[in-house]
Design a protein around this motif. Structure first.
Motif, short mmCIF file in Angstrom:
data_model
loop_
_atom_site.label_atom_id
_atom_site.label_comp_id
_atom_site.label_asym_id
_atom_site.label_seq_id
_atom_site.Cartn_x
_atom_site.Cartn_y
_atom_site.Cartn_z
N ILE A 27 7.96 -2.82 -11.39
CA ILE A 27 8.75 -3.88 -11.31
C ILE A 27 9.33 -4.24 -12.60
N ASN A 28 8.67 -4.05 -13.82
CA ASN A 28 9.13 -4.30 -15.15
C ASN A 28 9.74 -3.22 -15.93
N GLN A 29 10.12 -2.24 -15.13
CA GLN A 29 10.80 -1.00 -15.75
C GLN A 29 12.10 -1.63 -16.29
N THR A 30 12.43 -0.92 -17.69
CA THR A 30 13.73 -1.10 -18.26
C THR A 30 14.86 -0.40 -17.64
N LEU A 31 14.71 0.65 -16.56
CA LEU A 31 15.55 0.70 -15.67
C LEU A 31 15.57 0.00 -14.54
N LYS A 32 16.90 -0.43 -14.26
CA LYS A 32 16.78 -1.62 -13.21
C LYS A 32 17.15 -1.05 -11.87
N GLU A 33 17.98 0.11 -11.72
CA GLU A 33 18.40 0.65 -10.70
C GLU A 33 17.52 1.65 -9.91
N ILE A 34 16.56 1.03 -9.58
CA ILE A 34 15.34 1.67 -8.86
C ILE A 34 14.98 1.08 -7.56
N GLU A 35 14.39 1.77 -6.63
CA GLU A 35 13.79 1.39 -5.44
C GLU A 35 12.30 1.59 -5.54
N ILE A 36 11.58 0.71 -4.99
CA ILE A 36 10.13 0.96 -5.09
C ILE A 36 9.78 0.99 -3.61
N ILE A 37 9.25 2.27 -3.19
CA ILE A 37 8.94 2.54 -1.66
C ILE A 37 7.22 2.50 -1.68
N VAL A 38 6.58 1.60 -1.11
CA VAL A 38 5.36 1.24 -0.79
C VAL A 38 4.94 1.44 0.62
N ILE A 39 3.98 2.66 0.76
CA ILE A 39 3.40 2.69 2.20
C ILE A 39 1.81 2.44 2.20
N ASP A 40 1.41 1.37 3.09
CA ASP A 40 0.05 1.21 3.11
C ASP A 40 -0.60 2.01 4.03
N ASP A 41 -1.50 2.93 3.82
CA ASP A 41 -1.85 3.96 4.75
C ASP A 41 -3.33 3.40 5.41
N GLY A 42 -3.07 2.37 5.91
CA GLY A 42 -4.03 1.93 7.06
C GLY A 42 -5.28 1.12 5.98
N SER A 43 -4.80 0.46 4.99
CA SER A 43 -6.08 0.09 4.31
C SER A 43 -6.87 -1.24 4.87
N LYS A 44 -8.09 -1.31 4.48
CA LYS A 44 -9.04 -2.07 5.18
C LYS A 44 -9.46 -3.41 4.60
N ASP A 45 -8.75 -3.34 3.24
CA ASP A 45 -9.20 -4.28 2.19
C ASP A 45 -7.89 -5.39 2.19
N ASN A 46 -7.63 -6.03 1.13
CA ASN A 46 -6.56 -6.90 1.10
C ASN A 46 -5.50 -6.32 0.46
N SER A 47 -5.10 -5.24 0.25
CA SER A 47 -4.18 -4.47 -0.20
C SER A 47 -2.76 -4.81 0.45
N LYS A 48 -2.64 -4.94 1.61
CA LYS A 48 -1.43 -5.25 2.42
C LYS A 48 -0.93 -6.86 1.92
N ASN A 49 -1.94 -7.71 1.78
CA ASN A 49 -1.50 -9.05 1.54
C ASN A 49 -1.14 -9.39 0.08
N ILE A 50 -1.30 -8.34 -0.76
CA ILE A 50 -1.11 -8.43 -2.10
C ILE A 50 0.23 -7.86 -2.25
N ILE A 51 0.29 -6.76 -1.62
CA ILE A 51 1.93 -5.97 -1.74
C ILE A 51 2.84 -7.18 -1.04
N SER A 52 2.47 -7.91 0.14
CA SER A 52 3.36 -8.68 0.78
C SER A 52 3.75 -9.83 -0.16
N ASP A 53 2.89 -10.28 -0.93
CA ASP A 53 3.10 -11.26 -2.08
C ASP A 53 4.19 -10.79 -3.01
#
Length: 343
Positions: A27-53
């Protein structure tokens, strides 16, 4: 909407301890023209909630959550929806320096490079454990894939992983370059990195340490992998099939011949380290009976293929190994590999 210069792809699986750190570095990259594609691959922990936030903090994050498929298929899915001129892969438990995207992209544009390779920091227990960089500032025009592999892959400058590289997305999509599936093969990222090469005109290397690779005790690199040999053979088979399907005129023959040596050495290291000697004998039987392995063992006897090895001792081992595989001398092969492990 601004043009997207770089698509950053992050597969996620059970990394609740690390994912926020990873995403903040992007998120803090100096190049701003980026897209960040995050795919949660069936996590069983709290990863999804953290990413949603995290999505609430930055609208450049495109988040998908679905059932587990594996890191290779996850990256392939992300490639399909990527819109950047270039793509960058980041592992969810690692971080990148704040100017990685900018420096890699600027190099790609300045040099008209299809792949840009940077150096990395290796971090264990919060300490950087590599001191000397191993990347040079250079540009390589690829006229022969075989020569490129011998000069830069075998020397370690063009490494297996993809996270230290930025790739031109159009090459990946136009030629349907895919990651392998770790459920089937070893080296899913090597398969991607090696099959893209016939379509690449220029690779640019820069010495900057822009990627931070964190070593974790329970990572796949530090655990016993009982199916390693079978999956490595399957890797060879799929690369052989790719070569034939794309009509690449035996472009990977030398690489696959050398891979017979790698196959045996890696299998023996695993088995001897974890005291699985019976399994080693069983694996060697599978190895010498496999048609693809035997075909490339024949090619390994060609002196041209010995150039991959850094010293005479490795050349001698490779020659003996090829002979024992072809003649199906399992006991001789077993003794040779035990000897190799201890010297």
């Amino acid at each position: 909407m601004k043009e997207i210069k770089v698509s950053v792809i992050i597969p996620v699986y059970n990394v609740e301890q690390y994912i926020e750190r990873c995403l903040n570095s992007i998120i803090n990259q100096t190049l701003k023209e980026i897209e960040i594609i995050v795919i949660d691959d069936g996590s069983k922990d709290n990863s999804k909630n953290i990413i949603s936030d995290m999505c609430k903090k930055d609208n450049r994050i495109y988040f998908i959550s679905r059932e587990n498929k594996g890191v290779g298929p996850t990256r392939n899915e992300a490639i399909e929806i990527a819109n950047g001129e270039y793509i960058l892969f980041v592992d969810s438990d690692d971080t990148i320096e704040k100017d990685m995207c900018e420096k890699m992209y600027q190099t790609a544009k300045l040099k008209n490079a299809d792949i840009v390779v940077c150096d990395k920091n290796i971090i264990q227990d919060e300490k950087i454990i590599n001191i000397k960089g191993n990347k040079r500032n250079m540009d390589i025009e690829i006229s022969s894939v075989g020569d490129f592999i011998k000069k830069y892959y075998y020397t370690g400058e063009y490494e297996n992983h993809v996270w230290d590289k930025m790739f031109r997305l159009s090459i990946v999509k136009d030629n349907e370059i895919k990651f392998g599936d770790l459920k089937e093969i070893t080296g899913e990222d090597l398969f991607f990195g090696i099959t893209i090469l016939p379509y690449v005109k220029k690779v640019s290397f820069i010495p900057d340490k822009l990627y931070n690779y964190f070593i974790r005790e329970n990572s796949i690199m530090t655990t016993y992998r009982p199916q390693e040999l079978k999956k490595t053979i399957e890797f060879m088979r799929k690369l052989d099939e790719f070569q034939q399907k794309k009509k690449l005129e035996k472009m990977y023959d030398s690489f696959l011949a050398t891979y017979v040596y790698y196959l045996a050495i890696s299998a023996s290291k695993e088995s001897i380290k974890y005291k699985k000697l019976k399994k080693l004998k069983d694996d060697l039987k599978i190895m010498v009976e496999d048609i693809v392995v035997r075909r490339y063992a024949e090619l390994l006897q060609d002196k041209e293929n010995f150039k991959a090895y850094k010293n005479k001792l490795k050349e001698i081992f490779a020659k003996k190994l090829a002979k024992y595989v072809i003649k199906k001398k399992i006991r001789h092969l077993y003794c040779l590999l035990i000897l190799k492990y201890y010297i």
